[in-house]
Design a protein around this motif. Structure first.
Motif, PDB file in Angstrom:
ATOM      1  N   ARG A   9       0.711  -1.268   0.073  1.00  0.00           N
ATOM      2  CA  ARG A   9      -0.116   0.073   0.007  1.00  0.00           C
ATOM      3  C   ARG A   9       0.810   1.331   0.095  1.00  0.00           C
ATOM      4  O   ARG A   9       0.524   2.138  -0.766  1.00  0.00           O
ATOM      5  N   LYS A  10       1.774   1.247   0.776  1.00  0.00           N
ATOM      6  CA  LYS A  10       2.789   2.394   1.112  1.00  0.00           C
ATOM      7  C   LYS A  10       3.277   2.794  -0.381  1.00  0.00           C
ATOM      8  O   LYS A  10       3.300   3.923  -0.825  1.00  0.00           O
ATOM      9  N   GLU A  11       4.018   1.662  -1.155  1.00  0.00           N
ATOM     10  CA  GLU A  11       4.486   1.950  -2.298  1.00  0.00           C
ATOM     11  C   GLU A  11       3.584   2.234  -3.354  1.00  0.00           C
ATOM     12  O   GLU A  11       3.648   3.154  -4.216  1.00  0.00           O
ATOM     13  N   TYR A  12       2.439   1.693  -3.408  1.00  0.00           N
ATOM     14  CA  TYR A  12       1.229   2.018  -4.297  1.00  0.00           C
ATOM     15  C   TYR A  12       0.948   3.614  -4.245  1.00  0.00           C
ATOM     16  O   TYR A  12       0.745   4.230  -5.317  1.00  0.00           O
ATOM     17  N   GLU A  13       0.947   4.121  -3.069  1.00  0.00           N
ATOM     18  CA  GLU A  13       0.500   5.499  -2.879  1.00  0.00           C
ATOM     19  C   GLU A  13       1.657   6.372  -3.633  1.00  0.00           C
ATOM     20  O   GLU A  13       1.544   7.693  -3.749  1.00  0.00           O
ATOM     21  N   ARG A  14       2.976   6.029  -3.691  1.00  0.00           N
ATOM     22  CA  ARG A  14       3.843   6.752  -4.187  1.00  0.00           C
ATOM     23  C   ARG A  14       3.481   6.875  -5.901  1.00  0.00           C
ATOM     24  O   ARG A  14       4.305   7.800  -6.424  1.00  0.00           O
ATOM     25  N   THR A  31      13.040   7.016  -5.058  1.00  0.00           N
ATOM     26  CA  THR A  31      12.564   6.935  -3.802  1.00  0.00           C
ATOM     27  C   THR A  31      13.332   5.942  -2.754  1.00  0.00           C
ATOM     28  O   THR A  31      13.832   6.320  -1.606  1.00  0.00           O
TER      29      THR A  31
END
Length: 154
Positions: A9-14, A31
């Motif tokens: 999820r955290k990577e998807y938001e980027r 990143t």
């Protein structure tokens, strides 16, 4: 879509605003590695840690290897690889002088160019276990008790 679904999820938001796989890749590289200047600084810092790596007097082989492995895997992640046969030599040179006899024996009995780092670590761990076992059998001088007899005058 495969990349979007594979990322946490955290990577998807980027990367959710990226339209192509190339954009996603570029965003993730910046990143995690930073730009080229940040990457070069990280490489310099890790190379310095590699060059100054030492194993402390009472440090276990497992602990030392964990620190060493962190440095070399971080260098590999930044595409800065040192030759793997240098890992063996570097680890041997980093050992504390109290283990100098084992270093000399290893250098004389093994071909260091073909010795893997894992084999060296295994060999050193076995030696460490033998030393610990022997130190429990033979008490240090400070722990020995001496009995002195006092002579009586007759």
């Amino acid at each position: 879509m495969v990349i979007y679904n594979a990322l946490p999820r955290k990577e998807y938001e980027r990367i959710f605003m990226c339209n192509t796989a190339k954009e996603i890749w570029k965003t993730l590289l910046i990143t995690h590695q930073g730009n080229s200047q940040v990457k070069d600084n990280k490489i310099d810092l890790l190379a310095q840690q590699y060059g100054q790596f030492i194993i402390f007097k009472d440090e276990s082989i497992d602990s030392a290897f964990a620190r060493f492995n962190t440095i070399i895997t971080s260098l590999k992640a930044l595409d800065e690889c040192y030759f793997s046969n240098n890992y063996v030599r570097k680890f041997l040179r980093a050992l504390h002088p109290k283990r100098r006899a084992k270093v000399t024996t290893t250098e004389e009995s093994k071909d260091l160019t073909s010795l893997s780092l894992d084999e060296l670590i295994w060999n050193l761990k076995v030696h460490e276990m033998i030393i610990k076992k022997d130190s429990k059998i033979v008490k240090p001088k400070s722990e020995r008790k001496f009995l002195a007899l006092k002579a009586k005058k007759i």
